[in-house]
Write a protein that holds these residues in place. Structure first.
Motif, PDB file in Angstrom:
ATOM      1  N   ASP A  21       0.810  -1.219   0.000  1.00 30.13           N
ATOM      2  CA  ASP A  21       0.000   0.000   0.000  1.00 30.13           C
ATOM      3  C   ASP A  21       0.839   1.263   0.000  1.00 30.13           C
ATOM      4  O   ASP A  21       0.527   2.235  -0.674  1.00 30.13           O
ATOM      5  CB  ASP A  21      -0.912   0.007   1.230  1.00 30.13           C
ATOM      6  CG  ASP A  21      -1.989  -1.056   1.086  1.00 30.13           C
ATOM      7  OD1 ASP A  21      -2.167  -1.526  -0.053  1.00 30.13           O
ATOM      8  OD2 ASP A  21      -2.602  -1.412   2.102  1.00 30.13           O
ATOM      9  N   TYR A  22       1.932   1.221   0.782  1.00 30.32           N
ATOM     10  CA  TYR A  22       2.694   2.476   0.911  1.00 30.32           C
ATOM     11  C   TYR A  22       3.314   2.877  -0.424  1.00 30.32           C
ATOM     12  O   TYR A  22       3.531   4.050  -0.680  1.00 30.32           O
ATOM     13  CB  TYR A  22       3.773   2.363   2.011  1.00 30.32           C
ATOM     14  CG  TYR A  22       4.916   1.434   1.683  1.00 30.32           C
ATOM     15  CD1 TYR A  22       6.019   1.923   0.979  1.00 30.32           C
ATOM     16  CD2 TYR A  22       4.915   0.101   2.090  1.00 30.32           C
ATOM     17  CE1 TYR A  22       7.071   1.093   0.689  1.00 30.32           C
ATOM     18  CE2 TYR A  22       5.961  -0.724   1.793  1.00 30.32           C
ATOM     19  CZ  TYR A  22       7.049  -0.234   1.091  1.00 30.32           C
ATOM     20  OH  TYR A  22       8.098  -1.047   0.795  1.00 30.32           O
ATOM     21  N   VAL A  23       3.550   1.917  -1.290  1.00 34.76           N
ATOM     22  CA  VAL A  23       4.109   2.258  -2.598  1.00 34.76           C
ATOM     23  C   VAL A  23       3.054   3.014  -3.407  1.00 34.76           C
ATOM     24  O   VAL A  23       3.337   4.044  -4.037  1.00 34.76           O
ATOM     25  CB  VAL A  23       4.556   0.994  -3.342  1.00 34.76           C
ATOM     26  CG1 VAL A  23       4.978   1.327  -4.767  1.00 34.76           C
ATOM     27  CG2 VAL A  23       5.687   0.321  -2.585  1.00 34.76           C
ATOM     28  N   ARG A  24       1.807   2.473  -3.332  1.00 36.23           N
ATOM     29  CA  ARG A  24       0.731   3.160  -4.073  1.00 36.23           C
ATOM     30  C   ARG A  24       0.567   4.587  -3.538  1.00 36.23           C
ATOM     31  O   ARG A  24       0.419   5.534  -4.282  1.00 36.23           O
ATOM     32  CB  ARG A  24      -0.571   2.362  -3.937  1.00 36.23           C
ATOM     33  CG  ARG A  24      -1.570   2.699  -5.026  1.00 36.23           C
ATOM     34  CD  ARG A  24      -2.767   1.762  -4.990  1.00 36.23           C
ATOM     35  NE  ARG A  24      -2.382   0.360  -4.941  1.00 36.23           N
ATOM     36  CZ  ARG A  24      -3.000  -0.546  -4.165  1.00 36.23           C
ATOM     37  NH1 ARG A  24      -3.989  -0.191  -3.393  1.00 36.23           N
ATOM     38  NH2 ARG A  24      -2.599  -1.788  -4.182  1.00 36.23           N
TER      39      ARG A  24
ATOM     40  N   GLY B  58      12.249   6.291  -9.694  1.00 36.46           N
ATOM     41  CA  GLY B  58      13.539   6.227  -9.017  1.00 36.46           C
ATOM     42  C   GLY B  58      13.370   6.421  -7.516  1.00 36.46           C
ATOM     43  O   GLY B  58      13.871   5.627  -6.720  1.00 36.46           O
ATOM     44  N   ARG B  59      12.634   7.436  -7.133  1.00 37.27           N
ATOM     45  CA  ARG B  59      12.494   7.726  -5.712  1.00 37.27           C
ATOM     46  C   ARG B  59      11.739   6.610  -5.004  1.00 37.27           C
ATOM     47  O   ARG B  59      12.107   6.205  -3.900  1.00 37.27           O
ATOM     48  CB  ARG B  59      11.783   9.064  -5.523  1.00 37.27           C
ATOM     49  CG  ARG B  59      11.849   9.539  -4.080  1.00 37.27           C
ATOM     50  CD  ARG B  59      11.468  10.988  -3.915  1.00 37.27           C
ATOM     51  NE  ARG B  59      11.245  11.280  -2.500  1.00 37.27           N
ATOM     52  CZ  ARG B  59      12.214  11.440  -1.610  1.00 37.27           C
ATOM     53  NH1 ARG B  59      13.476  11.377  -1.996  1.00 37.27           N
ATOM     54  NH2 ARG B  59      11.940  11.666  -0.344  1.00 37.27           N
ATOM     55  N   VAL B  60      10.692   6.115  -5.644  1.00 33.18           N
ATOM     56  CA  VAL B  60       9.931   5.028  -5.030  1.00 33.18           C
ATOM     57  C   VAL B  60      10.838   3.833  -4.769  1.00 33.18           C
ATOM     58  O   VAL B  60      10.904   3.297  -3.662  1.00 33.18           O
ATOM     59  CB  VAL B  60       8.748   4.610  -5.937  1.00 33.18           C
ATOM     60  CG1 VAL B  60       8.181   3.270  -5.473  1.00 33.18           C
ATOM     61  CG2 VAL B  60       7.684   5.665  -5.925  1.00 33.18           C
ATOM     62  N   MET B  61      11.569   3.443  -5.788  1.00 33.14           N
ATOM     63  CA  MET B  61      12.383   2.232  -5.642  1.00 33.14           C
ATOM     64  C   MET B  61      13.553   2.449  -4.677  1.00 33.14           C
ATOM     65  O   MET B  61      13.770   1.658  -3.776  1.00 33.14           O
ATOM     66  CB  MET B  61      12.948   1.785  -7.003  1.00 33.14           C
ATOM     67  CG  MET B  61      11.911   1.311  -7.996  1.00 33.14           C
ATOM     68  SD  MET B  61      10.805   0.035  -7.355  1.00 33.14           S
ATOM     69  CE  MET B  61      11.837  -1.393  -7.510  1.00 33.14           C
ATOM     70  N   TRP B  62      14.357   3.478  -4.890  1.00 32.16           N
ATOM     71  CA  TRP B  62      15.583   3.662  -4.112  1.00 32.16           C
ATOM     72  C   TRP B  62      15.315   4.157  -2.703  1.00 32.16           C
ATOM     73  O   TRP B  62      16.105   3.922  -1.808  1.00 32.16           O
ATOM     74  CB  TRP B  62      16.535   4.638  -4.822  1.00 32.16           C
ATOM     75  CG  TRP B  62      17.305   3.970  -5.928  1.00 32.16           C
ATOM     76  CD1 TRP B  62      16.954   3.908  -7.222  1.00 32.16           C
ATOM     77  CD2 TRP B  62      18.540   3.267  -5.793  1.00 32.16           C
ATOM     78  NE1 TRP B  62      17.880   3.203  -7.923  1.00 32.16           N
ATOM     79  CE2 TRP B  62      18.882   2.795  -7.074  1.00 32.16           C
ATOM     80  CE3 TRP B  62      19.394   2.985  -4.718  1.00 32.16           C
ATOM     81  CZ2 TRP B  62      20.031   2.065  -7.315  1.00 32.16           C
ATOM     82  CZ3 TRP B  62      20.542   2.260  -4.970  1.00 32.16           C
ATOM     83  CH2 TRP B  62      20.848   1.800  -6.261  1.00 32.16           C
ATOM     84  N   HIS B  63      14.186   4.846  -2.519  1.00 33.09           N
ATOM     85  CA  HIS B  63      13.935   5.437  -1.214  1.00 33.09           C
ATOM     86  C   HIS B  63      12.992   4.562  -0.388  1.00 33.09           C
ATOM     87  O   HIS B  63      13.361   4.062   0.660  1.00 33.09           O
ATOM     88  CB  HIS B  63      13.354   6.844  -1.397  1.00 33.09           C
ATOM     89  CG  HIS B  63      13.419   7.667  -0.150  1.00 33.09           C
ATOM     90  ND1 HIS B  63      14.585   8.230   0.298  1.00 33.09           N
ATOM     91  CD2 HIS B  63      12.468   7.994   0.751  1.00 33.09           C
ATOM     92  CE1 HIS B  63      14.355   8.881   1.410  1.00 33.09           C
ATOM     93  NE2 HIS B  63      13.057   8.752   1.710  1.00 33.09           N
ATOM     94  N   HIS B  64      11.793   4.349  -0.900  1.00 31.85           N
ATOM     95  CA  HIS B  64      10.784   3.666  -0.100  1.00 31.85           C
ATOM     96  C   HIS B  64      10.971   2.151  -0.102  1.00 31.85           C
ATOM     97  O   HIS B  64      11.049   1.536   0.958  1.00 31.85           O
ATOM     98  CB  HIS B  64       9.390   4.028  -0.612  1.00 31.85           C
ATOM     99  CG  HIS B  64       9.100   5.497  -0.488  1.00 31.85           C
ATOM    100  ND1 HIS B  64       8.664   6.055   0.685  1.00 31.85           N
ATOM    101  CD2 HIS B  64       9.223   6.500  -1.372  1.00 31.85           C
ATOM    102  CE1 HIS B  64       8.513   7.374   0.510  1.00 31.85           C
ATOM    103  NE2 HIS B  64       8.857   7.671  -0.746  1.00 31.85           N
TER     104      HIS B  64
END
Lengths: 672, 321
Positions: B218-221, B231-237
């Motif tokens: 959920d937090y990705v959505r 990039g930010r989604v993958m590398w950060h979250h």
């Protein structure tokens, strides 16, 4: 996080960009340093009293000088004075003793070392004294040192008694063992026959004549050793053990001893050859005489002849766990010479010479027969093949000898690197020419079958059982490779109808079987300690029979005429008289056949064109002080051979990018 | 938690005892003290010298049972030495085993640490990359490549790497080691590269699975809804939330950095602890071999316990009972 990831990728790419395959610091390329690999294993010990393997001798033979040296070029081998002024002659005294008097050169000193602090505060070196040789000889007799050659010196008067006294003192009083080692020796009374006459004079008194003793003084076992080094390097408080630390007396000193990766040597400025070039000492100058062959192969180059040694600025011995990488580095010019490895033999040698590819690189090939012999032996104590079977057994041995094709054996298993043997004496040994033309070492199956029939084994059938004669063949190597070799002999004998069964054991069990005497035929070899016919012919001397005395005569050959000739030959100098006796001894062996002589291995050494004065010695004496390298030529060839090919990296990177980009583009477009 | 740790330590101790017993039995089943002496002194050494060597190295005591003095047997000595960390001297060359360990640990770490850190970064960034493009041909090609890389033996990478990169392309030395800062790098690149090639397939597959699982959360959505780029989604979250399985793997691997890499060290002639183990086997050097095996088993147990503890630290829901 993404930034760190990017940084790592950039670092990796930079590392790839700054590439070279040169394994040495760039600054070293101009120095005439010799680079070579160690032997198959790193040295086990540098203690000269113990070191006995080729790998050990590569270092000990370079850092320790010996009282007597070998002439670099002369063949047959010739002794020359080393640390002593002249080679002593054995003097016979009326009272049943013999003696040898050594006189050290003046002004000999050890390499600088902190161990000398023990004898005088602040001292970093001291003169080499005759008492240091006496000390080392006593170490050979000391059971706690565990020298493998201690027994050789038992002919020195009082040697065995010294061992016993020392052991008794140690067993009797635990405090004694804690005392300084040189004091223990003094307390035990020393060896009667080792007499230090002055700082430079040593006399050795023998209970039997022992002309071959001189050769033992050409080995590092008898090099002068300072007691300070043995006491100081005890492995405590961060100090080395003595077996890992050498106080040099020879042409080179150790500057780095990481034996599992690198051993570095540099010239020892305290060596007499460097301190006193004006002496023109034979062991410290390049020889002025050599054979015509030496001259034509450039070994008498006027730039070196008569010049003081050593020529090199240093030596780097590199340990290679695996042979293939080591050989590839030789091909890249990073090792100056190399042995040939089995896996690449066909790329390097064809029809006994170098392949055109190797010749184009300027590589040279030298072939040197080793002072060694391999043989199939018969146990002469055995009723079937041995002496009690009389003529019948002799004919059997002769027949079996006729069946073995050494040439074929060498070709199949050693890629032709060997010389078929017809007598126990290898080609480089005095008297070997007398062994040529042995009729029983000609392959002749018809003759073998005739002899076998005369022996009563018609077509190989043993009349007692009505089946093929069954013999056992005991061997000391259980590897699959060795088994194939042994099978060769079994197959050869099967062709004349004899059924021989291999009994493989490991080397220790093999020795044990020999000791117990439960064997008929066996395969064995011998590498000489020194290049004298005595060191081969003693292997068949009756007094050393394994069953009688546990000696080296594993065939238990015991022939009174041979033994008498042996004792006579042993004490003669090389000359026509000795040659005649050797001829008679070899004639006895020819007919009696206690051995089927198989072959002498040949060492093939590849060297690059920039290596000067390389002549293989055929024994484990390193002789690195005679070598030189042409460093500018080497640098030039290395540069030419090792230009990195960079374009494949860019092509690969471009392909990856080209393969991935469309996917990314599509992905992003669909996302929008 | 304390009870759990104590229990695990007790199991570990029993395991170490078992390993030591097994090692002793295996070694002396295969080799006798005479074999060891022969290996140390060479083929020409006479029987007296072998006997002397055996006495000098204390192998003349009975193997298991000494009726005169039950304490003086090889097996008692073996356990006494190992359990008191009195490692003694090598049977091959009489050097203190601890001294050899000290000399070997540097070269080993200089290979294993870059390999470990580099492996982590390369595999995580490749895994993130293919996870970002999941279900495209990039992902599928990545799977194929990884499976292929996993299936090939490390020996092939070593020999192929030495042949192709060092011999044909001449980028790096074929083998060797020199600790001086000027040249150490050029010796390490090739073994590290080969080590990476041999291990990245399995690691990338593992991390990709972890990341793909996280990207469905959920937090990705939520992050995307708020306008985060890929990039930010993958590398950060995603990367942060995938830390637990990563830490587990990492902690379990750390102890083995010290034991070195046997094959890489051996083929690239790096004088580390892995080479010491191989040499000890070749040289019948029981004194050194048992120390390497003993330390290896200790490190394994320490790694296991540390991993369990890290679980609880990284994920409060995990409790050790």
């Amino acid at each position: 996080m993404a930034k760190v990831g990017a940084a790592v990728w950039i670092f990796i790419l930079c590392a790839l960009a700054a590439c070279t395959n040169n394994p040495y610091p760039d600054a070293d390329s101009g120095r005439s340093v010799l680079y070579r690999t160690m032997r198959k294993s790193p040295p086990k010990t540098l203690d000269p009293a113990v070191a006995y393997s080729v790998a050990d001798h590569l270092v000990t033979g370079t850092v320790y000088d010996t009282l007597i040296d070998y002439d670099y070029l002369a063949r047959p081998y010739r002794l020359i004075p080393g640390l002593v002024e002249a080679i002593p002659e054995e003097v016979e005294h009326g009272d049943g003793t013999w003696s040898l008097s050594f006189r050290l050169r003046p002004d000999l000193v050890y390499d600088t070392d902190e161990c000398f602090e023990l004898s005088r505060s602040g001292a970093r070196s001291r003169p080499i004294l005759a008492s240091d040789i006496a000390f080392e000889l006593m170490r050979l007799a000391d059971p706690s040192v565990g020298s493998p050659v201690g027994a050789v010196f038992a002919r020195i008067v009082g040697y065995a008694e010294f061992t016993k006294r020392l052991q008794a003192l140690r067993d009797g009083d635990p405090a004694f063992e804690a005392r300084r080692i040189d004091e223990q020796y003094r307390e035990a009374g020393g060896v009667d026959g080792i007499r230090v006459r002055s700082d430079r004079d040593l006399e050795i008194v023998l209970s039997q004549s022992f002309p071959q003793l001189l050769y033992w003084f050409a080995m590092e076992f008898t090099t002068p050793v300072p007691w300070e080094a043995v006491v100081y390097y005890d492995g405590e408080d961060g100090r080395d053990v003595f077996s890992e630390h050498a106080v040099a007396t020879g042409p080179f000193r150790l500057t780095r001893y990481e034996k599992r990766s690198r051993i570095s040597l540099e010239p020892n400025s305290n060596w007499y050859g460097i301190r006193h070039p004006e002496w023109h000492a034979p062991g410290a100058t390049y020889p002025t005489r050599g054979s015509q062959e030496d001259r034509s192969s450039g070994l008498l180059d006027p730039r070196y002849v008569g010049r003081p040694l050593p020529f090199l600025d240093g030596v780097e011995l590199v340990f290679e766990n695996e042979q293939i990488p080591g050989f590839n580095k030789f091909l890249q010019g990073y090792y100056d010479y190399s042995a040939i490895i089995e896996e690449t033999f066909d790329q390097v040698v064809s029809e006994g010479g170098l392949t055109p590819g190797m010749e184009a690189m300027g590589v040279g090939l030298s072939k040197t027969p080793q002072a060694a012999v391999y043989y199939v032996g018969f146990n002469m104590d055995d009723p079937v093949v041995g002496r009690s079977g009389g003529d019948r057994s002799r004919l059997l041995r002769q027949a079996m000898s006729h069946a073995i094709d050494s040439e074929e054996f060498i070709r199949l298993f050693f890629s032709d690197r060997g010389i078929a043997a017809e007598s126990p004496l290898p080609p480089s040994i005095f008297g070997s020419e007398e062994g040529e033309g042995n009729p029983f070492r000609r392959v002749d199956l018809d003759r073998a079958r005739t002899l076998l029939a005369e022996a009563g084994y018609s077509r190989g059938i043993d009349p007692a059982t009505g089946r093929p004669l069954k013999l056992s063949f005991t061997t000391g190597d259980t590897s699959a490779r060795a088994r194939l070799r042994y099978q060769f002999f079994v197959d050869s004998w099967r062709r004349i109808g004899i059924d021989v069964e291999i009994k493989s054991t490991n080397y220790n069990q093999f020795q044990d079987v020999l000791r117990r005497g439960a064997y008929q035929t066996f395969f064995f070899g011998w590498g000489a300690d020194y290049p004298d016919p005595e060191n081969f012919l003693f292997l068949l001397w009756g007094d050393l029979a394994k069953s009688k005395s546990g000696g080296a005569n594993s065939a238990n050959f015991d022939n009174p005429e041979y033994d008498a000739l042996f004792l006579e030959m042993r004490n003669l100098p090389n000359g026509p008289e000795r040659l005649a006796i050797i001829g008679r001894m070899l004639e006895i062996l020819r007919v009696e056949r206690p051995w089927i002589e198989i072959f002498t291995p040949e060492e093939y050494v590849l060297s690059h064109g920039w290596v000067r004065n390389l002549k293989s010695f055929g024994m484990s004496v390193p002789m690195l002080q005679y070598l030189d390298v042409d460093a500018p030529a080497r640098t030039e060839r290395r540069m030419a051979w090792n230009q990195p090919l960079e374009w494949p990296a860019w092509v690969l990177a471009a392909l990856v990018v080209a393969a991935v980009i469309p996917g990314i583009v599509t992905f992003l477009r669909e996302r929008q | 938690m304390i009870a759990y740790t104590v229990r695990r330590l007790a199991y570990g101790f029993a395991t170490v005892l078992g390993v030591l017993t097994f090692l002793f039995a295996l070694f002396f089943l295969y080799a006798t003290p005479e074999d060891m002496a022969r290996r140390a002194l060479g083929e020409k050494a006479p029987p007296q010298a072998l006997e002397q060597w055996i006495v000098n190295h204390d192998y003349h005591h009975p193997l298991l049972w000494n009726p005169d003095n039950p304490g003086q047997t090889l097996i008692v000595d073996h356990f006494r030495r190992m359990l008191t960390f009195d490692f003694g001297r090598s049977d091959a060359d009489d050097v203190l085993v601890t001294r050899r360990l000290r000399k070997g640990v540097g070269p080993s770490l200089s290979l294993t640490v870059p390999l470990f850190v580099g492996g982590l970064f390369v595999s995580i960034s490749l895994a993130l990359f293919v996870a970002t493009f999941r279900e495209t041909y990039i992902d599928r090609a990545g799977v194929a490549l990884c499976v292929f890389a996993m299936s090939v033996s490390i020996l092939l990478y070593i020999i192929g790497g030495q042949f192709l990169i060092a011999r044909v392309l001449r980028w790096f030395p074929i083998s060797g080691f020199d600790p001086s800062p000027e040249v150490i790098g050029r010796f390490l690149v090739l073994p590290v590269f080969v080590g990476l090639a041999a291990s990245f397939g399995e690691q990338v597959r593992f991390y990709r699975t972890v990341f793909v699982e996280e990207t469905n959360r959920d937090y990705v959505r939520t992050a995307r809804a708020k306008g985060c780029g890929d990039g930010r989604v993958m590398w950060h979250h995603v990367l942060r939330n995938a830390m637990i399985p990563i830490i587990t793997r990492v902690v379990l691997a750390i102890p083995f950095l010290f034991t070195g890499s046997i094959l890489l060290e051996s083929f690239f002639a790096i004088p580390g602890l892995g080479s010491i183990t191989v040499d000890a086997i070749h040289e019948n050097d029981f004194a050194t071999l048992r120390v390497m095996v003993f330390l290896g088993s200790l490190l394994f147990i320490v790694g296991q316990i540390a991993t369990d503890i890290c679980y609880t630290l990284a994920d409060p829901r995990v409790r050790l009972e």
